[in-house]
Write an enzyme that holds these catalytic residues in place. Sequence first.
Site, PDB file in Angstrom:
ATOM      1  N   HIS A  36      26.197  51.313   4.078  1.00 21.73           N
ATOM      2  CA  HIS A  36      27.515  50.818   4.487  1.00 21.73           C
ATOM      3  C   HIS A  36      28.075  49.795   3.490  1.00 21.73           C
ATOM      4  O   HIS A  36      29.276  49.556   3.468  1.00 21.73           O
ATOM      5  CB  HIS A  36      27.435  50.139   5.854  1.00 21.73           C
ATOM      6  CG  HIS A  36      27.726  51.034   7.026  1.00 21.73           C
ATOM      7  ND1 HIS A  36      28.788  51.908   7.054  1.00 21.73           N
ATOM      8  CD2 HIS A  36      27.107  51.157   8.242  1.00 21.73           C
ATOM      9  CE1 HIS A  36      28.808  52.525   8.237  1.00 21.73           C
ATOM     10  NE2 HIS A  36      27.800  52.104   8.965  1.00 21.73           N
ATOM     11  N   GLY A  83      21.981  49.975  17.506  1.00 21.93           N
ATOM     12  CA  GLY A  83      20.835  49.982  16.592  1.00 21.93           C
ATOM     13  C   GLY A  83      20.878  48.836  15.587  1.00 21.93           C
ATOM     14  O   GLY A  83      19.932  48.061  15.470  1.00 21.93           O
ATOM     15  N   HIS A  99      20.939  53.415   6.465  1.00 25.59           N
ATOM     16  CA  HIS A  99      22.308  53.541   6.966  1.00 25.59           C
ATOM     17  C   HIS A  99      23.072  52.230   6.780  1.00 25.59           C
ATOM     18  O   HIS A  99      24.173  52.211   6.207  1.00 25.59           O
ATOM     19  CB  HIS A  99      22.270  53.950   8.438  1.00 25.59           C
ATOM     20  CG  HIS A  99      23.610  54.090   9.084  1.00 25.59           C
ATOM     21  ND1 HIS A  99      24.236  55.308   9.228  1.00 25.59           N
ATOM     22  CD2 HIS A  99      24.461  53.174   9.613  1.00 25.59           C
ATOM     23  CE1 HIS A  99      25.408  55.133   9.818  1.00 25.59           C
ATOM     24  NE2 HIS A  99      25.570  53.837  10.072  1.00 25.59           N
ATOM     25  N   GLU A 100      22.490  51.146   7.239  1.00 19.99           N
ATOM     26  CA  GLU A 100      23.206  49.858   7.152  1.00 19.99           C
ATOM     27  C   GLU A 100      23.373  49.444   5.699  1.00 19.99           C
ATOM     28  O   GLU A 100      24.415  48.929   5.307  1.00 19.99           O
ATOM     29  CB  GLU A 100      22.481  48.765   7.941  1.00 19.99           C
ATOM     30  CG  GLU A 100      22.220  49.091   9.411  1.00 19.99           C
ATOM     31  CD  GLU A 100      23.412  49.625  10.185  1.00 19.99           C
ATOM     32  OE1 GLU A 100      24.552  49.274   9.838  1.00 19.99           O
ATOM     33  OE2 GLU A 100      23.195  50.418  11.129  1.00 19.99           O
TER      34      GLU A 100
HETATM   35  N1  TRP Z   1      28.677  49.840  12.634  1.00 21.59           N
HETATM   36  C1  TRP Z   1      27.375  49.920  13.229  1.00 21.59           C
HETATM   37  C2  TRP Z   1      26.652  51.063  12.555  1.00 21.59           C
HETATM   38  O1  TRP Z   1      26.894  52.190  12.772  1.00 21.59           O
HETATM   39  C3  TRP Z   1      27.321  50.156  14.669  1.00 21.59           C
HETATM   40  C4  TRP Z   1      28.052  49.281  15.609  1.00 21.59           C
HETATM   41  C5  TRP Z   1      29.319  49.363  16.013  1.00 21.59           C
HETATM   42  C6  TRP Z   1      27.498  48.303  16.425  1.00 21.59           C
HETATM   43  N2  TRP Z   1      29.582  48.514  17.025  1.00 21.59           N
HETATM   44  C7  TRP Z   1      28.485  47.863  17.307  1.00 21.59           C
HETATM   45  C8  TRP Z   1      26.246  47.763  16.480  1.00 21.59           C
HETATM   46  C9  TRP Z   1      28.214  46.939  18.297  1.00 21.59           C
HETATM   47  C10 TRP Z   1      25.986  46.827  17.459  1.00 21.59           C
HETATM   48  C11 TRP Z   1      26.949  46.428  18.364  1.00 21.59           C
HETATM   49  O2  TRP Z   1      25.897  50.896  11.710  1.00 21.59           O
HETATM   50 ZN    ZN Z   2      27.221  52.950  10.766  1.00 22.19          ZN
END
Ligand code: TRP
Ligand code: ZN
Length: 858
Positions: free
Chosen positions: A302, A262, A298-299
């Site tokens: 983070h 996503g 969400h992002e």
């Molecule tokens: N950390 C990202 C989220 O949850 C998700 C994520 C982990 C991701 N590995 C990835 C996104 C690889 C794209 C490709 O918000």
């Molecule tokens: Zn995340």
Amino acid sequence: MRDAAPTTIYLKDYAPFGYCVDNVELEFTLHPTATRVKSRIAFRPNPETTDRTFFLHGEQLKLISAAIDGAPVTPEVTDTGLTCDAPDAPFTFEAEVEINPQANTALEGLYMSNGMYCTQCEAEGFRKITYYPDRPDVMGVFTVRITAPQDEMPVLLSNGNPEGMGSDAPDTHYAVWHDPWPKPAYLFALVAGHLIAHEDSFTTASGKHVKLAIWVRPGDEHKCAFAMEALKKSMTWDEEVYGREYDLDEFNIVAVDDFNMGAMENKGLNIFNSSAVLASPETATDLNFERIEAIVAHEYFHNWTGNRITCRDWFQLCLKEGLTVYRDAQFTADMRSAPVKRINDVIDLRGRQFPEDQGPLSHPVRPESFQEINNFYTATVYEKGAEVIGMLKRLVGDEAYKKALDLYFDRHDGQACTIEDWLKVFEDTTGRDLSQFKRWYSQAGTPRLSVAEAWEDGTYTLTFTQTLPPSATTPDPQPQVIPINIGLLSPNGDEVVPTTMLEMTEATQSFTFDGLATKPTPSILRDFSAPVVLDREADSAERAFLLAHDTDPFNRWEAGRALARATLSAMATEGATPETAYLDGIAAVLRDDSLDPAYRALMLGMPGQSDLAGSIAQAGMTPDPMKIWQASETLKQALAQHCQDLLPRLYAESHVDAPYRPDAEQSGKRALASAALSLLSRLDGGAQAAQQYQKADNMTLQLSALGCLLSAEAGEEELQAFYDQWQADRLVIDKWFMLQIVHADPTKAAAVTQTLTEHPDFNWKNPNRFRSTLGAFAMNHAGFHAADGSGYGLMTDWLIKLDPVNPQTTARMCSAFQTWKRYDGDRQGLMRDAMERIMGQQGLSRDTGEMIGRILNA
Ligand code: TRP
Ligand code: ZN
């Protein structure tokens, strides 16, 4: 065959790296097939360890040169990294490598998408960019200089704050970015391309001015406004609810068409799948808008839970993901309807996490071993991880939760942490011992909760028994702490005991309620207070009573769902007819205009076919996908007939006259209208759906009408018109692919999917398009599980084809087979053959090999 024996990594083997990184300077000279990356990294011995092994991760890199403190060195290089002698004192390591972004179809590391450069480093993609200790507990301050042709790549972005642009050669330019916050390599990002900014700004609570921009390809700039509003709301919400402010001068979001998931929270430079950011009323549905709002939040969240406080190692992934999912759910509940959000989350949990937790891929929220970390970005880590935080908050109370979070941010800002650190702030805040609670992080599987009741002399007793089936990772399960919210209702529907939290800690435990005049009806697990399966042999009269009277919106919905589940299961396994208690109960709820339309729309929904297959299997029977499909068709038809006087009114009254807004109020009405329309279409052959399609001026109405038409085996013309209208819009064409497969009659689903894979627009290397087609096919339960194995064959051919190109996306889609043990011997045999065919491929990726290996070894 896989090339080499896979290595398994264990949590218990954690050891810190021998060196700390103080500073990182990177210089990129971009070229589609030969990008040069120069690095200059200041290392110093790590006081936490005496091991001075100097190993830097690196994969698919061409090493040009390396030096330590300016003196050339010749490291020992393997496919996974380099090793060389390093001093037991501070030193500078320099290297130059060459990489090929154009050839990078795995979409991990630096790659190209539609002529732009972008990166994806989580979890272990940075090692495909340069040699580095690519582990989250090594944090450094990065300065990045990007050089590229000025005309083709006018926009050059990286993390942190801009430190200027310039040109030191004809036709090329450069930009320098500095991120003052130490970060692990997985949060590094770089973007270059011909991009347009949708700009705005935000002033933080303490008065800091932040420049905001969403960067998109020319032509998409009119689809950014909604995500920008969502970003500003998220920034305000995190200040108000968690006291967290943004900490850089800029916040940039970039939309990319080729992306494995996503979105990604890279510090100051979030990169998004274009499907998770671009939206206009004409091209995106209400559900798309809601998802975009949640992902942007969400992002953004983070930035504190993930970036400022990160994970010590990848086993701790739920530390950032469970918490951030929990925070984005709270945000959505605040922005929209809390009960509707809770119900949708439980539907999602049952649809994705329960099958995972109850099958061969079952693993604890904090896994203890893996081969490929990308395979652990799962519903268990994310969604069950969020449920565990919800339970913790219920147990300690809102005030203690707030204090514990403040302590967490104070104590651990700038650190790479563990679940132990997280639980310790709660223990220190409340004085509670959380060692038993911690089992939620270490034990896999969905606990089942059975209930017995007793009534004597005005005392009502509920006795609960929890059982957790043993599994490969949890052979000897121990009782967990389960917060059970309950309420008691008297026979006239009054609430005699309002919502109370029972704290269950034993395998079997009784709770009594005194001084009651009559035997009450219990409402158990209100608000879905714990991620468990409630085994209660309730009769339909009790469920109908709760459906009519429960004051807890979740459990009221749940009563309707339990009725639907029971009748569907009896229909699919014993040829029973639709239960009138269900039909009458739902009709009564629909007549209640005081209820939120979105909530009534949810009441009209039914458990999915795969979900039902799971319940049937759990009851010790063998699910027959075709019979389940027929049962749901029959029940929908019966509901349509039963409500035929009511549906036209619901449909008409839910019509929205005002200009389109994707907010909770309008989208709730449209959801009810569309649920009503889909039942109406079973009565009128799609006549009203065809009218709605003609008049639709937004994608929500257009798509729901088209779906109804396809389910009624009509809509040929509309389908073609839709394609002609939207041919140039990738995200809408994804819907066109998906809709045909989701709504296909199961006997035709494989053929429809096959035909679509031959369509000129089937760009199978694009993950969104692949998921819209093969992913949609896996969701057509009876189609995928066709008795002749045609569905398994089609899926397998495509997984084999995609694996060498994009292992991450292939591996995720292998979960289509995770429930194989539920089905009959013939289907199991066919699925085993399919999986063995995948396993037998030359050069199969570690990602796919691990997934199929785990599923097969069930
Ligand atoms: N950390 C990202 C989220 O949850 C998700 C994520 C982990 C991701 N590995 C990835 C996104 C690889 C794209 C490709 O918000
Ligand atoms: Zn995340």
